[in-house]
Design a protein around this motif. Structure first.
Motif, PDB file in Angstrom:
ATOM      1  N   GLU A  97      -1.719   6.517  -3.122  1.00 59.42           N
ATOM      2  CA  GLU A  97      -0.599   5.979  -2.351  1.00 59.42           C
ATOM      3  C   GLU A  97      -1.006   5.549  -0.943  1.00 59.42           C
ATOM      4  O   GLU A  97      -0.200   4.989  -0.199  1.00 59.42           O
ATOM      5  CB  GLU A  97       0.518   7.029  -2.232  1.00 59.42           C
ATOM      6  N   LEU A  98      -2.236   5.819  -0.543  1.00 62.42           N
ATOM      7  CA  LEU A  98      -2.657   5.587   0.829  1.00 62.42           C
ATOM      8  C   LEU A  98      -2.540   4.122   1.271  1.00 62.42           C
ATOM      9  O   LEU A  98      -1.997   3.860   2.348  1.00 62.42           O
ATOM     10  CB  LEU A  98      -4.074   6.110   1.048  1.00 62.42           C
ATOM     11  N   PRO A  99      -3.001   3.129   0.498  1.00 64.58           N
ATOM     12  CA  PRO A  99      -2.855   1.738   0.957  1.00 64.58           C
ATOM     13  C   PRO A  99      -1.397   1.338   1.198  1.00 64.58           C
ATOM     14  O   PRO A  99      -1.087   0.656   2.174  1.00 64.58           O
ATOM     15  CB  PRO A  99      -3.460   0.913  -0.179  1.00 64.58           C
ATOM     16  N   LYS A 100      -0.522   1.800   0.330  1.00 63.12           N
ATOM     17  CA  LYS A 100       0.905   1.494   0.499  1.00 63.12           C
ATOM     18  C   LYS A 100       1.439   2.149   1.773  1.00 63.12           C
ATOM     19  O   LYS A 100       2.210   1.539   2.526  1.00 63.12           O
ATOM     20  CB  LYS A 100       1.680   1.987  -0.732  1.00 63.12           C
ATOM     21  N   ALA A 101       1.032   3.384   2.048  1.00 65.03           N
ATOM     22  CA  ALA A 101       1.483   4.093   3.249  1.00 65.03           C
ATOM     23  C   ALA A 101       0.971   3.398   4.507  1.00 65.03           C
ATOM     24  O   ALA A 101       1.724   3.235   5.482  1.00 65.03           O
ATOM     25  CB  ALA A 101       1.009   5.540   3.220  1.00 65.03           C
ATOM     26  N   VAL A 102      -0.276   2.961   4.495  1.00 65.27           N
ATOM     27  CA  VAL A 102      -0.847   2.252   5.650  1.00 65.27           C
ATOM     28  C   VAL A 102      -0.082   0.958   5.890  1.00 65.27           C
ATOM     29  O   VAL A 102       0.300   0.646   7.023  1.00 65.27           O
ATOM     30  CB  VAL A 102      -2.357   1.984   5.440  1.00 65.27           C
ATOM     31  N   THR A 103       0.160   0.201   4.842  1.00 64.10           N
ATOM     32  CA  THR A 103       0.909  -1.054   4.970  1.00 64.10           C
ATOM     33  C   THR A 103       2.308  -0.780   5.505  1.00 64.10           C
ATOM     34  O   THR A 103       2.799  -1.503   6.379  1.00 64.10           O
ATOM     35  CB  THR A 103       0.977  -1.770   3.608  1.00 64.10           C
ATOM     36  N   HIS A 104       2.930   0.270   5.009  1.00 68.61           N
ATOM     37  CA  HIS A 104       4.276   0.639   5.476  1.00 68.61           C
ATOM     38  C   HIS A 104       4.277   0.911   6.984  1.00 68.61           C
ATOM     39  O   HIS A 104       5.164   0.442   7.706  1.00 68.61           O
ATOM     40  CB  HIS A 104       4.765   1.863   4.703  1.00 68.61           C
ATOM     41  N   LEU A 105       3.294   1.636   7.473  1.00 71.88           N
ATOM     42  CA  LEU A 105       3.205   1.925   8.910  1.00 71.88           C
ATOM     43  C   LEU A 105       2.959   0.651   9.713  1.00 71.88           C
ATOM     44  O   LEU A 105       3.557   0.448  10.771  1.00 71.88           O
ATOM     45  CB  LEU A 105       2.098   2.943   9.188  1.00 71.88           C
ATOM     46  N   LEU A 106       2.071  -0.204   9.219  1.00 67.45           N
ATOM     47  CA  LEU A 106       1.756  -1.440   9.935  1.00 67.45           C
ATOM     48  C   LEU A 106       2.967  -2.372  10.000  1.00 67.45           C
ATOM     49  O   LEU A 106       3.217  -3.004  11.031  1.00 67.45           O
ATOM     50  CB  LEU A 106       0.558  -2.144   9.289  1.00 67.45           C
ATOM     51  N   VAL A 107       3.719  -2.466   8.915  1.00 66.10           N
ATOM     52  CA  VAL A 107       4.919  -3.306   8.882  1.00 66.10           C
ATOM     53  C   VAL A 107       5.950  -2.799   9.888  1.00 66.10           C
ATOM     54  O   VAL A 107       6.659  -3.587  10.504  1.00 66.10           O
ATOM     55  CB  VAL A 107       5.503  -3.354   7.447  1.00 66.10           C
ATOM     56  N   ARG A 108       5.988  -1.485  10.076  1.00 68.49           N
ATOM     57  CA  ARG A 108       6.907  -0.887  11.059  1.00 68.49           C
ATOM     58  C   ARG A 108       6.317  -0.958  12.468  1.00 68.49           C
ATOM     59  O   ARG A 108       6.822  -0.343  13.386  1.00 68.49           O
ATOM     60  CB  ARG A 108       7.203   0.564  10.674  1.00 68.49           C
ATOM     61  N   GLN A 109       5.252  -1.715  12.628  1.00 65.72           N
ATOM     62  CA  GLN A 109       4.577  -1.963  13.910  1.00 65.72           C
ATOM     63  C   GLN A 109       4.062  -0.682  14.557  1.00 65.72           C
ATOM     64  O   GLN A 109       4.130  -0.503  15.762  1.00 65.72           O
ATOM     65  CB  GLN A 109       5.478  -2.749  14.848  1.00 65.72           C
ATOM     66  N   PHE A 170     -11.261  14.732   6.099  1.00 64.07           N
ATOM     67  CA  PHE A 170     -11.202  13.558   5.228  1.00 64.07           C
ATOM     68  C   PHE A 170      -9.912  13.595   4.410  1.00 64.07           C
ATOM     69  O   PHE A 170      -9.191  12.609   4.320  1.00 64.07           O
ATOM     70  CB  PHE A 170     -12.437  13.540   4.313  1.00 64.07           C
ATOM     71  N   THR A 171      -9.618  14.743   3.836  1.00 63.14           N
ATOM     72  CA  THR A 171      -8.426  14.889   3.001  1.00 63.14           C
ATOM     73  C   THR A 171      -7.171  15.038   3.849  1.00 63.14           C
ATOM     74  O   THR A 171      -6.150  14.405   3.581  1.00 63.14           O
ATOM     75  CB  THR A 171      -8.578  16.114   2.078  1.00 63.14           C
ATOM     76  N   LEU A 172      -7.241  15.870   4.873  1.00 62.31           N
ATOM     77  CA  LEU A 172      -6.073  16.139   5.699  1.00 62.31           C
ATOM     78  C   LEU A 172      -5.558  14.882   6.395  1.00 62.31           C
ATOM     79  O   LEU A 172      -4.343  14.684   6.499  1.00 62.31           O
ATOM     80  CB  LEU A 172      -6.400  17.219   6.735  1.00 62.31           C
ATOM     81  N   SER A 173      -6.431  14.004   6.820  1.00 62.05           N
ATOM     82  CA  SER A 173      -5.991  12.766   7.478  1.00 62.05           C
ATOM     83  C   SER A 173      -5.175  11.898   6.522  1.00 62.05           C
ATOM     84  O   SER A 173      -4.190  11.279   6.931  1.00 62.05           O
ATOM     85  CB  SER A 173      -7.181  11.987   8.018  1.00 62.05           C
ATOM     86  N   GLN A 174      -5.566  11.870   5.256  1.00 66.01           N
ATOM     87  CA  GLN A 174      -4.801  11.103   4.271  1.00 66.01           C
ATOM     88  C   GLN A 174      -3.398  11.696   4.104  1.00 66.01           C
ATOM     89  O   GLN A 174      -2.413  10.961   4.040  1.00 66.01           O
ATOM     90  CB  GLN A 174      -5.531  11.102   2.926  1.00 66.01           C
ATOM     91  N   VAL A 175      -3.336  13.001   4.066  1.00 61.91           N
ATOM     92  CA  VAL A 175      -2.043  13.685   3.920  1.00 61.91           C
ATOM     93  C   VAL A 175      -1.167  13.407   5.137  1.00 61.91           C
ATOM     94  O   VAL A 175       0.035  13.141   5.002  1.00 61.91           O
ATOM     95  CB  VAL A 175      -2.260  15.200   3.703  1.00 61.91           C
ATOM     96  N   ILE A 176      -1.750  13.432   6.327  1.00 62.31           N
ATOM     97  CA  ILE A 176      -0.984  13.167   7.547  1.00 62.31           C
ATOM     98  C   ILE A 176      -0.431  11.749   7.534  1.00 62.31           C
ATOM     99  O   ILE A 176       0.733  11.518   7.883  1.00 62.31           O
ATOM    100  CB  ILE A 176      -1.843  13.429   8.804  1.00 62.31           C
ATOM    101  N   ILE A 177      -1.236  10.792   7.125  1.00 60.99           N
ATOM    102  CA  ILE A 177      -0.777   9.391   7.064  1.00 60.99           C
ATOM    103  C   ILE A 177       0.394   9.278   6.083  1.00 60.99           C
ATOM    104  O   ILE A 177       1.415   8.655   6.396  1.00 60.99           O
ATOM    105  CB  ILE A 177      -1.923   8.431   6.682  1.00 60.99           C
ATOM    106  N   LEU A 178       0.264   9.897   4.914  1.00 63.35           N
ATOM    107  CA  LEU A 178       1.363   9.855   3.941  1.00 63.35           C
ATOM    108  C   LEU A 178       2.601  10.544   4.503  1.00 63.35           C
ATOM    109  O   LEU A 178       3.723  10.051   4.336  1.00 63.35           O
ATOM    110  CB  LEU A 178       0.942  10.508   2.627  1.00 63.35           C
ATOM    111  N   PHE A 179       2.418  11.663   5.156  1.00 63.82           N
ATOM    112  CA  PHE A 179       3.542  12.413   5.718  1.00 63.82           C
ATOM    113  C   PHE A 179       4.294  11.582   6.751  1.00 63.82           C
ATOM    114  O   PHE A 179       5.519  11.614   6.807  1.00 63.82           O
ATOM    115  CB  PHE A 179       3.028  13.706   6.345  1.00 63.82           C
TER     116      PHE A 179
END
Length: 183
Positions: A97-109, A170-179
């Motif tokens: 789900e990480l690419p979708k979460a990153v895109t979601h954050l970027l779209v929200r500026q 490495f793992t925790l950063s992915q979880v934080i981004i999703l959170f």
């Protein structure tokens, strides 16, 4: 000596350093405790690398990576989150789900940076990393901004550059981004 160390509450790498690799592998054979297995396999990973043949089985190569995969699967089944973070980081697992979460954050500026912690006062830094500040990331020498949507493979490479020496981060950063996309 191996059974004496196994009976201790927690295995320390300094204790393992005093032993030969054969003794460490023998301890691995003898223990059924998942945390002890993880500690022993992590030691072998750090000392000899992921592709080291442990010679656990006669006639078949059993690499440290193979053993770490087994531990990862068991940790997932038993929901041992600290072991999941360590093993998934070493194995460079990434969340689909990480690419979708990153895109979601970027779209929200929101500005997204990936960086390695200089200090391990994680809770303090985590709370200062408020999404309302329009930035997700922690200050570091190895900081990389993500300014456009990325594929899962590109994100894995970025994360690995930032966290190559810290599998938990490495793992925790992915979880934080999703959170942050949830809240």
């Amino acid at each position: 000596m191996p059974s004496e160390i196994l009976s201790s509450v927690r295995l320390e790498h300094s204790q393992l350093e005093e032993m030969g690799v054969g003794e460490v592998v023998e301890m691995l054979r003898e223990t059924s405790d998942l945390e002890e297995q993880t500690t022993l396999i992590h030691y072998l990973w750090m000392k000899f690398g992921a592709d080291y043949d442990t010679r656990l089985e006669e006639g078949r190569a059993v690499t440290v990576r193979d053993l770490m995969e087994e531990v990862y699967e068991k940790a997932c089944e038993t929901r041992e989150w600290s072991l999941i973070r360590l093993t998934s980081g070493l194995l460079r697992k990434r969340l689909d789900e990480l690419p979708k979460a990153v895109t979601h954050l970027l779209v929200r500026q929101k500005q997204l940076t990936v960086s390695h912690l200089l200090h391990y006062d994680l809770l303090e830094r985590l709370f200062s990393c408020n999404v309302g500040i329009h930035q997700v990331g922690m200050p570091s020498k190895k900081e990389e901004a993500i300014t456009s949507p990325k594929t899962n493979e590109e994100l894995k490479d970025i994360m690995y550059r930032a966290y190559a020496d810290d599998p938990n981060a490495f793992t925790l950063s992915q979880v934080i981004i999703l959170f942050t996309t949830i809240h």
